[in-house]
Write a protein that holds these residues in place. Structure first.
Motif, PDB file in Angstrom:
ATOM      1  N   GLU A  45       0.822  -1.219   0.000  1.00  0.00           N
ATOM      2  CA  GLU A  45       0.000   0.000   0.000  1.00  0.00           C
ATOM      3  C   GLU A  45       0.855   1.267   0.000  1.00  0.00           C
ATOM      4  N   ARG A  88      -5.459   8.067   0.750  1.00  0.00           N
ATOM      5  CA  ARG A  88      -5.409   6.598   0.863  1.00  0.00           C
ATOM      6  C   ARG A  88      -4.294   6.174   1.819  1.00  0.00           C
ATOM      7  N   GLN A  89      -3.114   6.765   1.658  1.00  0.00           N
ATOM      8  CA  GLN A  89      -1.988   6.432   2.533  1.00  0.00           C
ATOM      9  C   GLN A  89      -2.291   6.838   3.973  1.00  0.00           C
ATOM     10  N   GLN A 135      -5.228   7.110   5.473  1.00  0.00           N
ATOM     11  CA  GLN A 135      -6.202   6.183   6.065  1.00  0.00           C
ATOM     12  C   GLN A 135      -5.531   4.867   6.451  1.00  0.00           C
ATOM     13  N   ARG A 136      -4.657   4.375   5.598  1.00  0.00           N
ATOM     14  CA  ARG A 136      -3.952   3.119   5.884  1.00  0.00           C
ATOM     15  C   ARG A 136      -3.018   3.291   7.081  1.00  0.00           C
TER      16      ARG A 136
END
Length: 159
Positions: free
Chosen positions: A123, A143-144, A146-147
């Motif tokens: 990811e 996205r990063q 949230q991960r």
């Protein structure tokens, strides 16, 4: 939508615990002396943007928590102080070269996310921290972000 940044700091110099201990959990983020990092800080950062704090140059480099940009960019006063390690004799108050923002502590992650773990997770294969690790002011995608929060078991305080 606000942007998300990763700011690198050496915990022996200024850690997330130091930020948390500042009055109102707020401090100037000074000492940026790379032109690309300066340009991002000066030209792209906005009051309210999210910040990930990354401890570097330590036994286990890791993303350790979150902060928020708490001011517009302004000239870094250390560039004008001959006694400061950030002194730049080419800078003047009329033509400053270096800028900073204030950042405010949001939370410390109960489980920091180490660089080793980031590199092992597909990811993060396109994350600046993985592909361009030396830059001190880095962009992070939603996205990063949230991960990272999932990996760190974030218990974020409201900002």
């Amino acid at each position: 939508m606000s942007k998300i940044w990763l700011l690198k700091t050496e915990p022996d110099t200024f850690s997330i615990e130091d930020l948390q201990a500042c009055p109102d959990g707020t401090s100037g983020w000074d000492g940026v002396r790379n032109y690309q990092a300066r340009n991002r800080l000066r030209d792209e950062m906005d009051n309210g943007d999210a910040v990930l704090i990354y401890h570097s140059s330590c036994a286990e480099p890791a993303i350790v928590g979150e902060a928020r940009v708490a001011s517009a960019p302004y000239p870094d006063p250390s560039q004008f102080d001959p006694d400061s390690t950030g002194y730049d004799p080419r800078s003047t108050p009329d033509t400053p070269r270096w800028y900073q923002v204030d950042i405010r502590f949001v939370c410390m992650y109960p489980q920091p996310l180490t660089l080793k773990t980031l590199r092992q997770d597909p990811e993060f294969a396109d994350m600046e921290l993985v592909i361009r690790p030396r830059l001190s002011v880095q962009k992070v995608t939603e996205r990063q972000f949230q991960r990272i929060q999932q990996c760190c078991q974030s218990t974020r305080a409201s900002a």
